[in-house]
Design a protein around this motif. Structure first.
Motif, short mmCIF file in Angstrom:
data_model
loop_
_atom_site.label_atom_id
_atom_site.label_comp_id
_atom_site.label_asym_id
_atom_site.label_seq_id
_atom_site.Cartn_x
_atom_site.Cartn_y
_atom_site.Cartn_z
N ARG A 161 13.27 -14.38 -23.29
CA ARG A 161 12.77 -14.01 -21.96
C ARG A 161 13.13 -12.57 -21.59
O ARG A 161 13.85 -12.30 -20.63
N PRO A 162 12.58 -11.59 -22.34
CA PRO A 162 12.90 -10.18 -22.05
C PRO A 162 12.35 -9.73 -20.70
O PRO A 162 11.31 -10.22 -20.23
N VAL A 163 13.06 -8.80 -20.08
CA VAL A 163 12.60 -8.22 -18.82
C VAL A 163 11.34 -7.40 -19.08
O VAL A 163 11.23 -6.71 -20.10
N ILE A 164 10.39 -7.48 -18.16
CA ILE A 164 9.18 -6.67 -18.28
C ILE A 164 9.11 -5.68 -17.12
O ILE A 164 9.59 -5.95 -16.02
N TYR A 165 8.51 -4.52 -17.40
CA TYR A 165 8.52 -3.41 -16.44
C TYR A 165 7.10 -3.00 -16.06
O TYR A 165 6.16 -3.16 -16.83
N ALA A 166 6.98 -2.45 -14.85
CA ALA A 166 5.71 -1.94 -14.36
C ALA A 166 5.98 -0.73 -13.47
O ALA A 166 7.12 -0.48 -13.08
N THR A 167 4.93 0.03 -13.16
CA THR A 167 5.08 1.18 -12.29
C THR A 167 5.14 0.72 -10.83
O THR A 167 4.90 -0.44 -10.51
N THR A 168 5.46 1.64 -9.94
CA THR A 168 5.66 1.35 -8.52
C THR A 168 4.69 2.16 -7.66
O THR A 168 4.07 3.12 -8.14
N PRO A 169 4.57 1.79 -6.38
CA PRO A 169 3.77 2.63 -5.47
C PRO A 169 4.28 4.07 -5.41
O PRO A 169 3.50 5.00 -5.21
N ALA A 170 5.59 4.26 -5.58
CA ALA A 170 6.14 5.62 -5.57
C ALA A 170 5.60 6.44 -6.74
O ALA A 170 5.38 7.65 -6.62
N PHE A 171 5.37 5.79 -7.89
CA PHE A 171 4.77 6.46 -9.04
C PHE A 171 3.36 6.92 -8.68
O PHE A 171 2.98 8.07 -8.94
N LEU A 172 2.56 6.03 -8.07
CA LEU A 172 1.20 6.39 -7.68
C LEU A 172 1.22 7.55 -6.69
O LEU A 172 0.45 8.50 -6.81
N SER A 173 2.12 7.47 -5.71
CA SER A 173 2.20 8.51 -4.69
C SER A 173 2.58 9.86 -5.29
O SER A 173 1.98 10.89 -4.98
N HIS A 174 3.58 9.86 -6.18
CA HIS A 174 4.05 11.13 -6.76
C HIS A 174 2.95 11.82 -7.55
O HIS A 174 2.83 13.05 -7.51
N PHE A 175 2.14 11.03 -8.26
CA PHE A 175 1.10 11.63 -9.11
C PHE A 175 -0.27 11.65 -8.43
O PHE A 175 -1.27 11.95 -9.06
N GLY A 176 -0.31 11.33 -7.12
CA GLY A 176 -1.55 11.44 -6.37
C GLY A 176 -2.62 10.46 -6.78
O GLY A 176 -3.82 10.79 -6.74
N LEU A 177 -2.23 9.24 -7.17
CA LEU A 177 -3.18 8.23 -7.61
C LEU A 177 -3.32 7.16 -6.54
O LEU A 177 -2.34 6.71 -5.97
N GLN A 178 -4.55 6.73 -6.29
CA GLN A 178 -4.74 5.62 -5.36
C GLN A 178 -4.39 4.30 -6.03
O GLN A 178 -3.87 3.38 -5.41
N SER A 179 -4.71 4.18 -7.32
CA SER A 179 -4.37 2.99 -8.09
C SER A 179 -4.29 3.38 -9.55
O SER A 179 -4.63 4.51 -9.93
#
Length: 202
Positions: free
Chosen positions: A139-157
């Protein structure tokens, strides 16, 4: 907005101004007694377009931010952010294009072992977060990006992430970027994924 804003628009504006973090439309609605806030959000976004601050939506969360062309005026007193290492950049790209992804899958795509500190840097920056565990042995931990990632790089999604052709056209890929190419073109099991952006976001 030529006419004076109505009470709901003003209430939505005040709610967003006072918020300590970006808010979804549902959260704003709940704060305002279940009001339908989408038209008010659209009106505010139009009103603030082109001003010194803008109302933007990142990952379905709304917040005010400094207009991109004026951001340099506010950087004088801010601590200079340390540039990500090559390894951290590669890991961030893999997470962004393949999320949710485990450490083992990241290492399979990169072809090298990932130092524990590399993921820690991205977690501390608030660009990556643990989102659960893979239902496989261990049961390894899985990772994803955050809203802060989208905001920093100017992405809506994440659908706004560039594809390989766009990265090449922008001169952001060179012959030695093998790991990044692998992150965009190869799945965690080592098989080719074709159009990575569409596969990763479906």
């Amino acid at each position: 907005m030529n006419a004076p804003p109505d009470d709901l628009v003003r209430a939505v504006e005040a709610t967003l101004f006072a918020a300590t973090e970006p808010l979804t439309a549902a959260a704003i609605s709940a704060h305002l007694g279940g009001a339908v806030v989408e038209p008010a959000l659209a009106a505010l976004a139009e009103h603030y377009a082109g001003r010194g601050i803008e109302l933007v939506v990142r990952g379905e969360r709304w917040h005010f931010q400094t207009a991109p062309d004026l951001a340099h005026l506010l950087r004088r007193d801010r601590e200079e952010v340390r540039r990500l290492s090559r390894a951290a950049t590669e890991v961030l790209a893999i997470v962004a294009y393949h999320e949710p992804v485990s450490r083992a899958e990241i290492e399979s795509i990169r072809g090298v072992q990932t130092a524990r500190g590399t993921l820690d840097v991205l977690l501390e920056a608030g660009w990556v977060r643990a989102v659960g565990r893979r239902e496989v042995p261990g049961r390894p931990v899985i990772y994803a990006t955050t809203p802060a990632f989208l905001s920093h790089f100017g992405l809506q999604s994440r659908r706004d992430l560039p594809g390989i052709d766009e990265l090449r056209a922008a001169g952001l890929l060179d012959p030695v970027d093998v790991a990044l190419l692998a992150a965009l073109e190869t799945g965690p099991d080592g098989t080719a994924t074709g159009n990575t952006q569409e596969n990763a976001l479906d």
